[in-house]
Design an enzyme around this catalytic site. Structure first.
Site, PDB file in Angstrom:
ATOM      1  N   THR A  17      -8.063 -34.491  23.055  1.00 42.08           N
ATOM      2  CA  THR A  17      -7.078 -33.527  22.567  1.00 42.08           C
ATOM      3  C   THR A  17      -5.841 -34.244  22.051  1.00 42.08           C
ATOM      4  O   THR A  17      -5.276 -33.868  21.023  1.00 42.08           O
ATOM      5  CB  THR A  17      -6.678 -32.550  23.694  1.00 42.08           C
ATOM      6  OG1 THR A  17      -7.866 -31.949  24.196  1.00 42.08           O
ATOM      7  CG2 THR A  17      -5.764 -31.454  23.184  1.00 42.08           C
ATOM      8  N   GLU A  37      -2.938 -25.630  32.245  1.00 42.46           N
ATOM      9  CA  GLU A  37      -3.080 -26.197  30.911  1.00 42.46           C
ATOM     10  C   GLU A  37      -2.124 -27.370  30.704  1.00 42.46           C
ATOM     11  O   GLU A  37      -2.461 -28.344  30.042  1.00 42.46           O
ATOM     12  CB  GLU A  37      -2.825 -25.129  29.840  1.00 42.46           C
ATOM     13  CG  GLU A  37      -3.858 -24.016  29.812  1.00 42.46           C
ATOM     14  CD  GLU A  37      -5.237 -24.504  29.426  1.00 42.46           C
ATOM     15  OE1 GLU A  37      -5.882 -25.149  30.280  1.00 42.46           O
ATOM     16  OE2 GLU A  37      -5.671 -24.248  28.290  1.00 42.46           O
TER      17      GLU A  37
END
Lengths: 308, 308
Positions: free
Chosen positions: A181, A128
């Site tokens: 994002t 991540e």
């Protein structure tokens, strides 16, 4: 066992009031991966189908997560990874988390399960970090534990599994627009009002209680986000209309999946969830934006092995 | 039934992370009240012992709460109220809420229970409005429902009962200093950081999950307040020392009860709760501030009738 094939579930993070803490795993949306032990040390991505993503180990989230596991293990060999992506990158339903968790869960199986799920979450979080710059756990935790998970905190990492009522279904619509994002992080305000905070944590408490007591109405009343959704939803054309349509079709609640652009709804029963999907679909048809719709029961197991 | 005697429990509101939403009722600390039907309409406080508080109906929280109930009922008579205060006013363990809830619960019993608990909460909140200027539910909800309660939201009022693990005990120390609720409200900041908010709602989710699963460790890890306690605790001399002493003595967590000055701790088992009380006591002995200490199991029933 030398080789294992796994299903890696898509996940919804930032469940309305549960921004940065509450996520859930899906059952019928996810990638497949094959992980194979090799005698030589290190990790190689040998196949990557379905999405155009880097295959260099250090540029691939599964590679990086796998290396974190390898570094912590006393295994002297390595792994080959085949990735069959079905989750679209950037869709907001945990594409990178599926690859990271699939890799580390499978490797742990092949090594005889030396690591706990909490340790696997930490390895997957390295994937991540590569994908988004932040080593968050809100997608990898539900992908590994299944069901709903609460990331109570990070110091130290504390994952709390939360049960899911048996008739709870998720609907996800992915409008094919790009929301970075990093952009959706940037527009958030660093300060919020105490009054909004109180409403938000009241709803987190209500949502967790509703999930424990199978109280669908309470779940619905709690699926409200006073803080992030009002800001981020401006990046998603049609969001307000989709949400209204979902609620009118009978959804318990509706919000942004992850940092978008996917929009999720939770419903009681599959029939309702399908109806909600149709109502959402109609909005993007009218607007003229391409979309995918997924209807799924909640995945209670997380990553799982499937027959080769 | 013409007359009823009731026990009205003390309550801890603002349970650490659960500022403004989470409260709990105590079992061995509370007032007693006698409520009697009268043929003439209206409400009279005929006796008030233990604290120096106004007896005029419109100046007394039990009177005002009772009037709210009367106004909503079709009962043509009235009530006399006797109040035997054992909870000190201004101590931060729901003194006013005990009187308000005791009054409306008893009146509802005498009228044959025409009102739901949620309606009773709303009547009792009128007493809270008189006491503090704000018609909050965080003390009256646990006083009426018993156990832990979550005030999920106010529009509309939504009270969620949360179970309490059987071995959970509360310790409360009341240092005899005055902290005005209005002062302790005033020093709060109206803005908080999003980062602190996320940690706070992660803990609310963890605390609720811990209460549902009897996970004492999770309860303990979740009893953290990043937002209010750091500010309000400066109004309570000795707070940091008391908290350290409580945790060292084995408490799961420790925080400000309501808006103070009382400090509460939660512990697993009565023995531990007593030990925690002794550790807290020692701090105020050394500082030279008078105090009361209460150790109580969690009250699962809320207000209850007792024999006259």
């Amino acid at each position: 066992m030398k080789e294992i094939k796994v299903f890696c579930p898509a996940t919804i993070a930032n469940i309305s009031c549960g921004f940065d803490v509450l996520g859930v795993a899906l059952d019928s949306v996810g990638d497949e991966m094959v992980i194979r032990k090799t005698s030589e040390n290190g990790i190689r991505i040998t196949r990557l189908e379905g999405q155009n993503l880097p295959m260099e180990t250090l540029q691939n989230v599964a590679g990086v997560a796998g290396l974190a596991l390898l570094a912590a293990s006393d295994y002297s060999g390595g792994f080959e990874i085949e990735i069959y992506k079905k989750i679209k990158a950037g869709s907001g339903i945990g594409s990178s988390a599926a690859s990271s968790t699939g890799a580390v869960w499978a490797m742990n199986e092949l090594l005889g399960n030396p690591f706990s799920k909490l340790e696997l979450v930490q390895f997957a979080m390295e994937g991540e970090r590569l994908a988004s710059g932040v080593s968050h756990a809100d997608n990898v935790a539900p992908a590994l534990f299944g069901g709903f998970t609460l990331v109570r905190g990070y110091e130290p990492l504390d994952i709390v599994p939360i049960p899911s009522p048996s008739e709870l279904f998720a609907t996800v619509i992915h409008p094919q627009i790009e929301v970075k994002t990093s952009d959706s992080r940037k527009i958030l305000k660093t300060k919020i009002t105490l009054a909004d905070g109180i409403k938000q944590w009241g709803n987190v408490g209500g949502l967790v209680a509703g999930l424990f007591t199978n109280d669908y109405d309470l779940i619905g009343r709690s699926l409200v986000d006073y803080i992030v959704e009002p800001i981020r939803s401006i990046l998603i054309p049609g969001f307000d209309e989709v949400k209204i349509a979902a609620i009118e079709a009978g959804a318990l609640g509706c919000g942004i999946s992850g940092s978008g652009p996917s929009i999720f709804a939770l419903s009681k029963g599959e029939e309702k969830a399908v109806k909600v999907g149709n109502a959402m679909r109609e909005i993007y048809q009218n607007i003229g934006i391409d979309y995918d719709v997924h209807v799924s029961k909640i995945n209670l197991d997380g990553v799982r092995s499937i027959s080769s």
